[in-house]
Design an enzyme around this catalytic site. Structure first.
Site, PDB file in Angstrom:
ATOM      1  N   ARG A  43      55.854   3.110 125.381  1.00  0.00           N
ATOM      2  CA  ARG A  43      55.882   1.667 125.090  1.00  0.00           C
ATOM      3  C   ARG A  43      54.729   1.178 124.220  1.00  0.00           C
ATOM      4  O   ARG A  43      54.875   0.233 123.473  1.00  0.00           O
ATOM      5  CB  ARG A  43      55.920   0.885 126.403  1.00  0.00           C
ATOM      6  CG  ARG A  43      57.337   0.777 126.916  1.00  0.00           C
ATOM      7  CD  ARG A  43      57.464  -0.334 127.870  1.00  0.00           C
ATOM      8  NE  ARG A  43      56.493  -0.118 128.942  1.00  0.00           N
ATOM      9  CZ  ARG A  43      56.610  -0.618 130.151  1.00  0.00           C
ATOM     10  NH1 ARG A  43      57.640  -1.360 130.447  1.00  0.00           N
ATOM     11  NH2 ARG A  43      55.706  -0.395 131.072  1.00  0.00           N
ATOM     12  N   ASP A  84      61.277   2.078 124.857  1.00  0.00           N
ATOM     13  CA  ASP A  84      61.381   1.656 126.253  1.00  0.00           C
ATOM     14  C   ASP A  84      62.443   2.507 126.944  1.00  0.00           C
ATOM     15  O   ASP A  84      63.614   2.473 126.568  1.00  0.00           O
ATOM     16  CB  ASP A  84      61.751   0.158 126.303  1.00  0.00           C
ATOM     17  CG  ASP A  84      61.896  -0.320 127.743  1.00  0.00           C
ATOM     18  OD1 ASP A  84      61.640   0.479 128.669  1.00  0.00           O
ATOM     19  OD2 ASP A  84      62.277  -1.493 127.932  1.00  0.00           O
ATOM     20  N   LYS A 151      56.838  18.109 137.148  1.00  0.00           N
ATOM     21  CA  LYS A 151      56.809  17.867 138.588  1.00  0.00           C
ATOM     22  C   LYS A 151      56.270  16.462 138.857  1.00  0.00           C
ATOM     23  O   LYS A 151      55.577  15.943 137.985  1.00  0.00           O
ATOM     24  CB  LYS A 151      55.980  18.933 139.293  1.00  0.00           C
ATOM     25  CG  LYS A 151      54.482  18.843 138.993  1.00  0.00           C
ATOM     26  CD  LYS A 151      53.640  19.498 140.024  1.00  0.00           C
ATOM     27  CE  LYS A 151      53.259  18.564 141.120  1.00  0.00           C
ATOM     28  NZ  LYS A 151      51.841  18.542 141.501  1.00  0.00           N
ATOM     29  N   HIS A 181      53.562  24.477 136.379  1.00  0.00           N
ATOM     30  CA  HIS A 181      52.621  25.088 135.435  1.00  0.00           C
ATOM     31  C   HIS A 181      51.981  26.365 135.984  1.00  0.00           C
ATOM     32  O   HIS A 181      51.436  27.152 135.232  1.00  0.00           O
ATOM     33  CB  HIS A 181      51.567  24.069 134.966  1.00  0.00           C
ATOM     34  CG  HIS A 181      50.470  23.803 135.957  1.00  0.00           C
ATOM     35  ND1 HIS A 181      50.612  22.902 136.980  1.00  0.00           N
ATOM     36  CD2 HIS A 181      49.230  24.329 136.084  1.00  0.00           C
ATOM     37  CE1 HIS A 181      49.489  22.887 137.685  1.00  0.00           C
ATOM     38  NE2 HIS A 181      48.634  23.733 137.171  1.00  0.00           N
ATOM     39  N   HIS A 243      53.674  24.941 143.738  1.00  0.00           N
ATOM     40  CA  HIS A 243      52.816  26.058 143.334  1.00  0.00           C
ATOM     41  C   HIS A 243      52.723  27.170 144.398  1.00  0.00           C
ATOM     42  O   HIS A 243      52.859  28.347 144.087  1.00  0.00           O
ATOM     43  CB  HIS A 243      51.408  25.555 143.018  1.00  0.00           C
ATOM     44  CG  HIS A 243      51.389  24.376 142.080  1.00  0.00           C
ATOM     45  ND1 HIS A 243      52.268  24.241 141.030  1.00  0.00           N
ATOM     46  CD2 HIS A 243      50.594  23.271 142.031  1.00  0.00           C
ATOM     47  CE1 HIS A 243      52.007  23.110 140.384  1.00  0.00           C
ATOM     48  NE2 HIS A 243      51.009  22.501 140.971  1.00  0.00           N
TER      49      HIS A 243
HETATM   50  C1  BG6 Z   1      48.769  19.815 140.148  1.00  0.00           C
HETATM   51  C2  BG6 Z   1      48.419  18.936 141.316  1.00  0.00           C
HETATM   52  O1  BG6 Z   1      50.131  20.100 140.133  1.00  0.00           O
HETATM   53  O2  BG6 Z   1      48.038  21.028 140.222  1.00  0.00           O
HETATM   54  C3  BG6 Z   1      46.917  18.679 141.362  1.00  0.00           C
HETATM   55  O3  BG6 Z   1      49.098  17.700 141.215  1.00  0.00           O
HETATM   56  C4  BG6 Z   1      46.159  19.988 141.331  1.00  0.00           C
HETATM   57  O4  BG6 Z   1      46.562  17.932 142.519  1.00  0.00           O
HETATM   58  C5  BG6 Z   1      46.643  20.865 140.191  1.00  0.00           C
HETATM   59  O5  BG6 Z   1      44.788  19.680 141.183  1.00  0.00           O
HETATM   60  C6  BG6 Z   1      46.017  22.248 140.284  1.00  0.00           C
HETATM   61  O6  BG6 Z   1      46.309  22.976 139.141  1.00  0.00           O
HETATM   62  P1  BG6 Z   1      45.339  24.112 138.630  1.00  0.00           P
HETATM   63  O7  BG6 Z   1      46.053  24.712 137.474  1.00  0.00           O
HETATM   64  O8  BG6 Z   1      44.040  23.444 138.262  1.00  0.00           O
HETATM   65  O9  BG6 Z   1      45.160  25.047 139.784  1.00  0.00           O
END
Ligand code: BG6
Length: 486
Positions: A43, A84, A151, A181, A243
């Site tokens: 935006r 938007d 996520k 990630h 994770h």
């Molecule tokens: C994120 C979480 O997905 O991963 C964070 O929302 C967390 O709270 C982070 O700090 C940790 O990622 P990494 O790669 O630093 O271990």
């Protein structure tokens, strides 16, 4: 063939901290597909030049990536459209603009790949997906159309199902890339290589040799200024559902027949299917929760919050490989140090010849996901000139000693894979739903009288003391070394 990344929610933190630095680095390494274009949509009313300048500054300041002479070249393919998410006309304008760029782009008239990246507030995911559908932006008549979804994918099983339903009403599952990630981390991918490209680990990677497995994701940082989000999420939603369960799947899965997205994900899903559901007293026995001292004083956190910033779970996997081998998962904020490690604790030798009356540690394989990425194998050796006295010693492997150059950040790998259509390192819909199916009952139990107490722990420790006692009662100990490789 050209490729366009369209980032929705482009003025947010993720774009300037992670996505643009990753794309810029890939550009410098000449790894982006030819004629790659990046279009930011959000935006804030920038024009192309203002956005490029803002990005250049952020990339240097936040991502620590120096902007070189080649920035101008890269930036020439970076555009901005004020947008938007809720307004369908904006999607139509985007569609026309993309068509025009693609027609004039490389002049080849070849089909073009588009990667739509949802980096907006998760509350807008459904709206964005539905509008992409209405504007015909998911149709693949003139090239591949993919959607990358950040996520959190839902906040519980029901909301993730609802989101999956909307996504599937517009995109086919093979067009969908749900990001975690952690899967983009080199050391996580290396776990697959360690297990399935070597013949010496798999034969002992099972209940016959392994006593238990520990998966620790410890963070030294507190929640900082994310109180508004974090207090609603808590550690189970923020770290475990995604994770930690991803690490569990990769550690416990069977070898797929081929390294292909569907086959890899089929095997991962089987692990979650085999996780024994907790019932009744299990929640109090097999889960622990904690909150760091000082959490209640954080910005945007209610003063009576019961949100857990630390949790430990004991999960059992009911299959032939892992029956009877507990997997201990723990994660927390404000802990002793930042370390993500996986410890495969092997059984003791069945009969001890040397110093039989004494306690001996058994073999351990420590996989240090971050920092100091590497692997350590611990084994007994004879202390020289000391009769048959033994000491635990180790063999170390460190990525930074073996390979030069800094490892890529997760987003480099994941963006490239999304552009290339390789979904191996992305979560599939059933995987996400099964993961919520494990986390939801624990969250519910934590709201009920069956909840384990919320233990307050001092910052800069390994979580609540009760967590150590809990494991000791099971005849085991946490591997609290930080980090194991120097
Ligand atoms: C994120 C979480 O997905 O991963 C964070 O929302 C967390 O709270 C982070 O700090 C940790 O990622 P990494 O790669 O630093 O271990």
């Amino acid at each position: 063939m050209s490729c366009t990344f369209v980032i929705f929610g482009a003025s947010g933190d993720l774009t300037r901290r992670k996505l643009i630095p990753a794309l810029y680095r890939l550009y410098q390494q000449k790894r982006l597909p030819e004629n790659t274009r990046v279009v930011g949509c959000s935006r804030t009313p920038y024009d192309d030049q203002a956005w490029r300048d803002y990005l250049a500054e952020s990339v240097e300041k936040l991502a620590g990536t120096p902007v070189g002479d080649d920035w101008a070249d890269f930036a020439a393919s970076v555009h901005y459209l004020p947008f938007d998410i809720k307004t369908i006309d904006d999607y139509q304008k985007l569609s026309d603009q993309l068509d025009e760029w693609e027609r004039s782009g490389d002049g080849s008239g070849q089909p073009s790949t588009r990667v739509y990246y949802l980096s907006t507030s998760p509350t807008l995911y459904k709206t964005a997906v539905a509008n992409l559908g209405k504007a015909g932006l998911a149709e693949e008549a003139n090239g591949q159309r993919r959607i990358v979804i950040e996520k959190p994918f839902g906040t519980d099983l029901q909301s993730s199902r609802e989101l999956n339903d909307v996504v599937h009403s517009v995109f086919d599952e093979k067009q969908v890339y749900r990001i975690d990630h952690y899967l983009g981390k080199e050391t996580v991918q290396n776990l697959l290589v360690l297990r399935f490209a070597n013949s010496i680990f798999e034969p002992v990677w099972n209940r016959n040799y392994v006593d238990h497995v520990q998966i620790t994701v410890a963070e030294e940082v507190t929640i900082g200024r994310r109180g508004g989000y974090y207090d609603r999420a808590g550690v189970l939603r923020d770290m475990f559902q995604n994770h930690l369960l991803q690490l569990l799947m990769i550690t416990a899965m069977e070898a797929p027949a081929k390294y292909e997205a569907e086959l890899v994900r089929d095997e991962k899903v089987k692990v979650l299917q085999a996780v024994r559901p907790m019932i009744g007293a299990d929640f109090a026995q097999d889960t622990l929760r904690g909150q760091y001292d000082g959490y209640l004083q954080e910005e945007d956190v209610p003063s009576d919050s019961q949100t857990a910033t630390f949790a430990a779970l004991k999960l059992q996997i009911d299959n032939w490989r892992w029956q009877g081998v507990p997997f201990y998962l723990r994660s927390g904020k404000a802990m002793s140090c930042r370390t993500t490690q996986l410890v495969v604790q092997f059984r003791k030798p069945p009969h001890m010849l040397f110093n039989p009356g004494q306690q001996h540690e058994a073999n351990r394989l420590v996989i240090q996901i971050q920092p100091a990425e590497g692997i350590q194998l611990q084994f007994q050796t004879k202390v020289p000139d000391a009769e048959m006295r033994m000491r635990m010693t180790d063999l170390d492997f460190r990525f930074d000693r073996e390979y030069s150059g800094s490892p890529p950040n997760s987003y480099q790998r994941l963006l490239l894979d999304a552009a290339a259509g390789d979904a191996s390192l992305f979560a599939r819909s059933d995987e996400v739903e099964l993961a919520w199916g494990i986390i939801d009952p624990i969250l519910e139990a934590w709201e009920s009288p069956a909840a384990p107490p919320l233990d307050i722990y001092p910052a800069q420790q390994w979580g609540p003391l009760s967590c150590n006692e809990w494991l000791q009662r099971q005849g085991r100990e946490w591997f609290d070394v930080c980090p194991v490789l120097h």
